[in-house]
Write an enzyme that holds these catalytic residues in place. Structure first.
Site, mmCIF file in Angstrom:
data_model
loop_
_atom_site.group_PDB
_atom_site.id
_atom_site.type_symbol
_atom_site.label_atom_id
_atom_site.label_comp_id
_atom_site.label_asym_id
_atom_site.label_seq_id
_atom_site.Cartn_x
_atom_site.Cartn_y
_atom_site.Cartn_z
ATOM 1 N N ASN A 51 29.288 5.043 -92.169
ATOM 2 C CA ASN A 51 30.227 4.239 -91.385
ATOM 3 C C ASN A 51 29.406 3.475 -90.347
ATOM 4 O O ASN A 51 28.968 4.056 -89.356
ATOM 5 C CB ASN A 51 31.241 5.176 -90.713
ATOM 6 C CG ASN A 51 32.146 4.437 -89.744
ATOM 7 O OD1 ASN A 51 32.204 3.216 -89.728
ATOM 8 N ND2 ASN A 51 32.859 5.195 -88.916
ATOM 9 N N LYS A 110 30.337 1.270 -88.334
ATOM 10 C CA LYS A 110 31.135 0.912 -87.153
ATOM 11 C C LYS A 110 30.919 -0.561 -86.795
ATOM 12 O O LYS A 110 30.679 -1.378 -87.683
ATOM 13 C CB LYS A 110 30.815 1.846 -85.989
ATOM 14 C CG LYS A 110 30.866 3.322 -86.387
ATOM 15 C CD LYS A 110 30.950 4.246 -85.229
ATOM 16 C CE LYS A 110 30.862 5.670 -85.711
ATOM 17 N NZ LYS A 110 31.217 6.654 -84.718
ATOM 18 N N HIS A 131 40.242 7.098 -88.674
ATOM 19 C CA HIS A 131 39.046 7.530 -87.938
ATOM 20 C C HIS A 131 39.452 7.864 -86.505
ATOM 21 O O HIS A 131 40.349 7.233 -85.940
ATOM 22 C CB HIS A 131 37.990 6.409 -87.955
ATOM 23 C CG HIS A 131 36.669 6.873 -87.430
ATOM 24 N ND1 HIS A 131 36.395 6.964 -86.082
ATOM 25 C CD2 HIS A 131 35.555 7.313 -88.072
ATOM 26 C CE1 HIS A 131 35.160 7.430 -85.927
ATOM 27 N NE2 HIS A 131 34.631 7.650 -87.129
ATOM 28 N N GLU A 137 38.230 7.134 -83.793
ATOM 29 C CA GLU A 137 38.170 5.993 -82.861
ATOM 30 C C GLU A 137 39.425 5.130 -82.994
ATOM 31 O O GLU A 137 39.883 4.545 -82.020
ATOM 32 C CB GLU A 137 36.875 5.198 -83.095
ATOM 33 C CG GLU A 137 35.676 5.966 -82.555
ATOM 34 C CD GLU A 137 34.367 5.741 -83.293
ATOM 35 O OE1 GLU A 137 34.238 4.735 -84.011
ATOM 36 O OE2 GLU A 137 33.474 6.598 -83.143
ATOM 37 N N GLU A 185 36.312 15.607 -89.234
ATOM 38 C CA GLU A 185 35.413 15.131 -88.188
ATOM 39 C C GLU A 185 35.896 15.649 -86.835
ATOM 40 O O GLU A 185 36.798 15.046 -86.219
ATOM 41 C CB GLU A 185 35.393 13.602 -88.162
ATOM 42 C CG GLU A 185 34.945 12.972 -89.455
ATOM 43 C CD GLU A 185 34.330 11.595 -89.217
ATOM 44 O OE1 GLU A 185 33.178 11.406 -89.607
ATOM 45 O OE2 GLU A 185 34.998 10.738 -88.623
ATOM 46 N N GLY A 192 29.280 11.135 -82.593
ATOM 47 C CA GLY A 192 28.451 10.292 -81.726
ATOM 48 C C GLY A 192 27.942 11.007 -80.494
ATOM 49 O O GLY A 192 27.444 10.377 -79.566
ATOM 50 N N SER A 237 27.795 13.744 -86.052
ATOM 51 C CA SER A 237 26.372 13.924 -85.728
ATOM 52 C C SER A 237 25.561 14.556 -86.870
ATOM 53 O O SER A 237 24.652 15.355 -86.621
ATOM 54 C CB SER A 237 26.206 14.718 -84.427
ATOM 55 O OG SER A 237 26.812 14.019 -83.358
HETATM 56 C C1 PEP Z 1 31.697 8.804 -87.625
HETATM 57 O O1 PEP Z 1 31.791 7.792 -86.984
HETATM 58 O O2 PEP Z 1 32.501 9.005 -88.547
HETATM 59 C C2 PEP Z 1 30.644 9.764 -87.292
HETATM 60 C C3 PEP Z 1 30.644 10.915 -87.896
HETATM 61 O O3 PEP Z 1 29.723 9.352 -86.363
HETATM 62 P P1 PEP Z 1 28.331 10.104 -85.993
HETATM 63 O O4 PEP Z 1 27.675 10.504 -87.282
HETATM 64 O O5 PEP Z 1 27.549 9.096 -85.223
HETATM 65 O O6 PEP Z 1 28.705 11.305 -85.175
#
Ligand code: PEP
Length: 252
Positions: free
Chosen positions: A9, A11, A95, A97, A167, A173, A212
């Site tokens: 992703n 973003k 997601h 976000e 997630e 992040g 992460s």
């Molecule tokens: C994500 O945005 O779905 C995500 C898992 O981000 P990150 O790997 O940066 O934590």
């Protein structure tokens, strides 16, 4: 046997130049990826460029979001038909976000999930709890509520051809990864919950972990029984790091 999937992703990152470099880097290392299916989700405007660059490779392309509508006066929205038209196979829906920054509810997310399927895309449905929800001990309740919104609208069978991404919001992040055991516990909960409705769907659905994930922790996470790969944010912006994560299932 479920095939592992690693989805990047990106973003709201990149430029024409940086995306060209990133895709070239991914293509150069794809031959070393043995067992995982791979997908990248660029920002909307770069999707046609990325689809063209990845033509003839095994890497699928996905959107990061989709409208719940099909067409018309919905300024700023991008429909599932459009994503399909430019060559997407997957689309991320719900997601964290989108849920937390843009206030998208479980019901709205469910409508996006339905729209994705209606237009022939495979939804990657994100679910996960906030830190305070984990601390209150209501992780399962939150994840169940997010799943139920989709099941109520679309029925359990709709999940058979979908992907779920667990997630935990506190791990996205932040550099804080859920331990393999913490992640497995929620993945097992999700699979058991689905099995209560349809054992075949539960067995088939791919459940990714996101939060992460990096090359250093991917193999351990992907080695857990109910973790079928990952949804990767930050680490998907480096070709080397992303490819190392894509190779992680080969070591399991
Ligand atoms: C994500 O945005 O779905 C995500 C898992 O981000 P990150 O790997 O940066 O934590």
């Amino acid at each position: 046997m479920r095939q592992p999937l690693v989805a990047g992703n990106w973003k709201m990152n990149g430029s024409l130049d940086s995306i060209r470099t990133l895709v070239d880097g991914i293509k150069a290392g794809l031959g070393e990826v043995k067992s995982a299916a791979v997908c990248v989700c660029p920002p909307y405007v770069y999707i046609p460029q990325v689809v063209e660059m990845l033509d003839g490779t095994v890497v699928a392309v996905g959107g990061q979001d989709v409208s719940d509508q099909e067409a018309g006066a919905f300024t700023g929205e991008v429909s599932g038909t459009m994503l399909k038209d430019v060559g997407c196979r997957y689309v991320i829906v719900g997601h964290s976000e989108r849920r937390s920054i843009y206030g998208e509810s479980d019901e709205f997310t469910a409508r996006k999930f339905a729209a994705a399927r209606r237009f022939g895309l495979t939804p990657i449905l994100c679910v996960g709890e906030l830190l305070e929800e984990r601390e209150k001990g209501i992780t399962d309740e939150v994840v169940a509520r997010q799943l139920d919104a989709v099941i109520e609208l679309e029925g359990i069978a709709a999940l058979a051809d979908a992907v779920i991404a667990y997630e935990p919001v506190w791990a996205i992040g932040t550099g804080k990864t859920a331990s393999p055991e913490q992640a497995q516990e929620v993945h097992a909960f999700i699979r058991q919950k689905l099995a209560g409705l349809d054992a075949g769907v539960a067995e088939k659905v791919q459940i990714l972990y996101g939060g992460s994930v990096k090359a250093a922790n991917a193999a351990e996470l992907f080695g857990m029984a109910d973790i079928d790969g990952g949804l990767i944010g930050g680490a998907s912006l480096s070709a080397d790091e992303f490819l190392a994560i894509c190779r992680a299932p080969d070591a399991v």
